[in-house]
Design a protein around this motif. Structure first.
Motif, PDB file in Angstrom:
ATOM      1  N   GLN B  89       0.829  -1.209   0.000  1.00  0.00           N
ATOM      2  CA  GLN B  89       0.000   0.000   0.000  1.00  0.00           C
ATOM      3  C   GLN B  89       0.864   1.261   0.000  1.00  0.00           C
ATOM      4  N   GLY B  90       1.909   1.257   0.829  1.00  0.00           N
ATOM      5  CA  GLY B  90       2.764   2.446   0.953  1.00  0.00           C
ATOM      6  C   GLY B  90       3.970   2.421   0.025  1.00  0.00           C
ATOM      7  N   GLY B 144       3.155   9.288  -6.783  1.00  0.00           N
ATOM      8  CA  GLY B 144       2.719   8.058  -6.122  1.00  0.00           C
ATOM      9  C   GLY B 144       2.422   6.941  -7.110  1.00  0.00           C
ATOM     10  N   GLN B 148       4.341   3.383  -7.319  1.00  0.00           N
ATOM     11  CA  GLN B 148       3.700   2.077  -7.197  1.00  0.00           C
ATOM     12  C   GLN B 148       4.005   1.203  -8.418  1.00  0.00           C
ATOM     13  N   GLU B 167      -3.593  -3.671  -1.055  1.00  0.00           N
ATOM     14  CA  GLU B 167      -4.205  -2.347  -1.272  1.00  0.00           C
ATOM     15  C   GLU B 167      -3.294  -1.438  -2.092  1.00  0.00           C
ATOM     16  N   SER B 170      -4.616   2.275  -2.488  1.00  0.00           N
ATOM     17  CA  SER B 170      -5.282   2.992  -1.386  1.00  0.00           C
ATOM     18  C   SER B 170      -4.569   4.269  -0.980  1.00  0.00           C
ATOM     19  N   ALA B 171      -3.259   4.338  -1.212  1.00  0.00           N
ATOM     20  CA  ALA B 171      -2.517   5.524  -0.788  1.00  0.00           C
ATOM     21  C   ALA B 171      -2.390   6.548  -1.911  1.00  0.00           C
ATOM     22  N   ASP B 173      -3.631   9.362  -4.859  1.00  0.00           N
ATOM     23  CA  ASP B 173      -4.641  10.347  -5.240  1.00  0.00           C
ATOM     24  C   ASP B 173      -5.506   9.732  -6.330  1.00  0.00           C
TER      25      ASP B 173
END
Lengths: 308, 248
Positions: B89-90, B144, B148, B167, B170-171, B173
Motif C-alpha cells: 500500500q505504501g 505516487g 507504485q 491495497e 489505497s494511498a 490520489d
C-alpha cells in the motif's frame, strides 16, 4: 531556488555579497592554516628542505620588525614574534592531534556500525551492545586512558610492526582508547539514525527474499548512515577536542606541547588562545567537510537543500 | 470454482496475543487465477495476504503453494519470498536507490544475476510498467502512481509465480489510481496469478475469478464476482457492498 522565479531584491543582493565576502575570508583563513600545517609537516618529514627542522617557516625577527614598522600593529609585534617562534612545536603537536582523531574515528566507526546494528536488530547481542555502550559512555574517558596506559601498561605490548610508526608507542594506546570510547558514542548516533529508517523498507527487503542481514546491509545501512551524518559530526568535533586528554598519558599532541611551552615561558594566556584557535580551525574544517559529505551523498528529492 | 491446485488456504487462524484476527480462513486458487479479498478495514485481509509469504505468521491451518506447505517450519522463507512478489500500500521503495536500482536489487542480490544482467532485467521490467523514461529517478522524485508502478516492476523482476497486492491503490490520489490499475490489468491479461486486497470494486468485478469477502477474520462469503456483487447470499455482504458502492 525561489529567487529563480523573481529578480533578487537589493537587500538580498547585499546579503549575498556579505555572505560571499565572509566565505572568502573563511576560505582564505583555512588555506593559510592548512598551508602552514602541511608545509611545516612536509618540511619536517623531508629533514628540513625549506627551513631547518624546528625553525619557523618565516623568521620571527622579520615578523617582529615588519609589525613594529606598522603604526597600528606595533604593540603586538613581540607577541606575534613569540607565536611564530612556537609555531613549529604547535604544527608538530597538531599532526598527532589530527592523526589520533582521524584514525580513532575511522576505526571506531567500524566498531560502531556492528554495535548499532546489534543494538537495534539483535536479541542477545542487543544487550551486549547496550552494556558496552553504557560502560564506555558512563565512565570518564581519562579514567579509561589511565586503565589502558598505567593499569594494563599497554604501551609495552605494541607490536613491533607498529612501534616504528610514531616516536612513542603511547600514541597507539591513545588511539585504542579513543577508538573504544568513540565507538560507543558513534554507535549511539548511528543507532538513532537506523531507528529512523522506515519499517516498510525492511518489510520490502524481506519480501523480495533478502535475509535480515542482507536487508540491513543493502537497504537499512545505506539510508541510516546518511541520516547519521549530522549527529555523527558531533562525535567528530568532540573527538578533536577530547584527543587533548592524550596529553595526560604523555602523548605529545597539540595540548601537551602547548602546556609544556606554557610551563616554561609562563605565557599561558597567549599560548592557550593560539592553541584554542588551532583547535577551532580543526573543528571548523571537520564540520565543513562533513557538510560537504552530507551534500554529496544526499538522496535526490529527499531532505532539505543545505545552504553552504 | 478452483480446485486449489496452485494455492490452497485451509482453515488458517491467527492471533495477535489473545486477539484472534483470522478464523479458519479457506480459499483456493488455480494457476492464472485472480482472487480478490475484500472487506472492511480490520477484517484481516492484509494479514491473510501476509501469511502467504510469511511476513505474518499464521498459527493454525495450512497454506499449500504449488505443492509445498508454506507454514511448515522447515521451509526457507527467503526461498518462498523470491517466488512470491508483493506490492505494498505504501509502495515501500528503497529510498536510496533509483527506480532501476530498486528493481535490480532483488535479481542482483537474491537471484545472483550479474550487475549488467540485473540492470538489463530492471530496464525491461520498468519498460513493462511504462517507466522506461524514469529509470534514473529516485523514489522521492516520482509521483505516487509512478512509485507504485516501480513497486510492481520490483516484484515482477523476481519472476514470481504468485503476486500479492496489498491495497496497491489505497494511498494514491484518485487521478493516479488509473495508471496502476492499468498495469495490473495488463498482468491479468498475461495470465499472472494474483491475490489482491483492494477496495477498487470495479477492478474486482472486471478481473476477479473469485471474490472472498472477509469480516472480522471470518470468510463471510466467496464466489465469482457476478454472484457476489449481484446476488450476495449473506446480508452482511450486501450491506458492505452497498456502503462501498455508494462511496465509489
Amino acid at each position: 531556488m525561489a529567487s529563480a522565479t523573481r529578480p533578487a531584491t537589493v537587500r538580498e543582493r547585499v546579503a549575498d555579497a556579505d555572505r560571499s565576502v565572509g566565505r572568502l575570508l573563511l576560505v582564505a583563513a583555512g588555506a593559510l592554516f592548512w598551508g602552514w600545517l602541511v608545509v611545516s609537516w612536509v618540511n619536517r618529514w623531508l629533514g628540513g628542505v625549506l627551513v631547518p627542522v624546528g625553525q619557523p617557516l618565516v623568521p620571527a625577527g622579520a615578523v617582529e620588525a615588519t609589525l613594529a614598522a606598522l603604526p597600528g600593529l606595533a604593540a603586538y609585534a613581540s607577541d606575534a614574534a613569540f607565536v611564530v617562534e612556537l609555531s613549529p612545536d604547535l604544527a608538530r603537536g597538531t599532526w598527532l592531534t589530527v592523526v589520533i582523531t582521524a584514525v580513532s574515528l575511522v576505526l571506531g566507526f567500524f566498531i560502531a556500525v556492528p554495535l548499532a546494528v546489534a543494538r537495534v536488530y539483535g536479541r542477545f547481542s542487543s544487550w551486549l551492545s547496550l552494556g558496552y555502550t553504557e560502560l564506555l559512555r558512563g565512565t570518564p574517558l581519562l579514567a579509561q586512558l589511565f586503565v589502558l596506559y598505567y593499569g594494563l601498561n599497554l604501551a609495552s605490548y605494541v607490536p613491533g610492526a607498529l612501534s616504528g610508526v610514531f616516536p612513542r608507542n603511547v600514541v597507539w594506546v591513545a588511539i585504542l582508547g579513543f577508538t573504544l570510547n568513540g565507538a560507543a558514542y558513534q554507535a549511539e548516533y548511528i543507532r538513532g539514525a537506523l531507528e529512523s529508517v522506515e519499517e516498510g523498507q525492511i518489510t520490502a527487503g524481506r519480501a523480495i527474499g533478502l535475509s535480515k542481514l542482507e536487508t540491513i546491509y543493502y537497504v537499512v545501512l545505506p539510508q541510516g548512515l546518511r541520516y547519521a551524518i549530522p549527529s555523527w559530526t558531533n562525535e567528530f568535533v568532540y573527538l578533536i577536542k577530547y584527543s587533548s586528554l592524550a596529553a595526560f598519558i604523555t602523548v605529545p599532541e597539540l595540548y601537551y606541547r602547548a602546556d609544556q611551552i606554557a610551563s616554561e615561558t609562563f605565557r599561558y594566556t597567549l599560548i592557550f588562545v593560539v592553541t584554542g584557535v588551532t583547535y577551532l580551525a580543526l573543528v571548523l574544517t571537520a564540520s565543513k567537510l562533513m557538510a560537504r559529505v552530507e551534500g554529496a551523498v544526499a538522496i535526490p528529492g529527499l531532505g532539505v537543500e543545505r545552504e553552504e | 470454482m478452483s480446485d486449489g491446485d496452485f494455492l490452497g488456504v485451509t482453515d488458517v487462524s491467527k492471533w495477535y496475543g489473545d486477539d484472534q484476527v483470522l478464523h479458519d480462513v479457506s480459499f483456493e486458487m488455480d494457476r492464472g487465477d485472480v482472487t480478490v479479498l475484500i472487506g472492511p478495514s480490520g477484517s484481516g485481509k492484509s494479514t491473510m495476504l501476509r501469511c502467504v509469504n510469511r511476513l505474518a505468521e499464521a498459527q493454525e491451518g495450512s497454506i499449500r503453494l504449488d505443492g509445498e506447505e508454506v507454514l511448515s517450519p522447515d521451509i526457507d522463507v527467503d526461498d518462498l519470498r523470491r517466488e512470491v512478489g508483493m506490492v505494498f500500500q505504501g509502495f515501500n521503495l528503497f529510498a536510496h536507490l533509483t527506480a532501476r536500482g530498486n528493481v535490480a536489487l532483488g535479481p542482483r542480490r537474491v537471484l545472483g544475476l550479474s550487475e549488467s544482467e540485473s540492470r538489463e532485467r530492471a530496464a525491461a521490467q520498468l519498460d513493462r510498467v511504462g517507466l522506461a523514461d524514469q529509470m534514473d529517478s529516485y523514489p522521492a522524485e516520482l509521483s505516487g502512481g509512478q512509485q507504485q508502478r516501480v513497486g510492481i516492476a520490483r516484484a515482477l523482476a523476481m519472476e514470481p509465480k504468485l503476486m500479492l497486492f496489498d491495497e496497491p491503490t489505497s494511498a494514491l490520489d484518485p487521478e493516479l489510481i488509473g495508471e496502476v490499475l492499468e498495469v495490473m490489468h495488463g498482468l491479468v491479461d498475461e495470465g499472472m496469478t494474483m491475490l489482491v486486497v483492494t477496495h477498487e470494486m470495479s477492478f474486482a468485478r472486471e478481473v476477479a475469478d473469485e471474490i472472498v469477502f472477509l469480516d472480522e477474520g471470518h470468510v463471510v462469503e466467496r464466489g465469482p464476482p457476478e454472484q457476489l456483487f449481484e446476488r450476495p447470499e449473506k446480508e452482511r455482504t450486501g450491506r458492505f457492498l452497498e456502503r462501498i458502492e455508494s462511496h465509489d
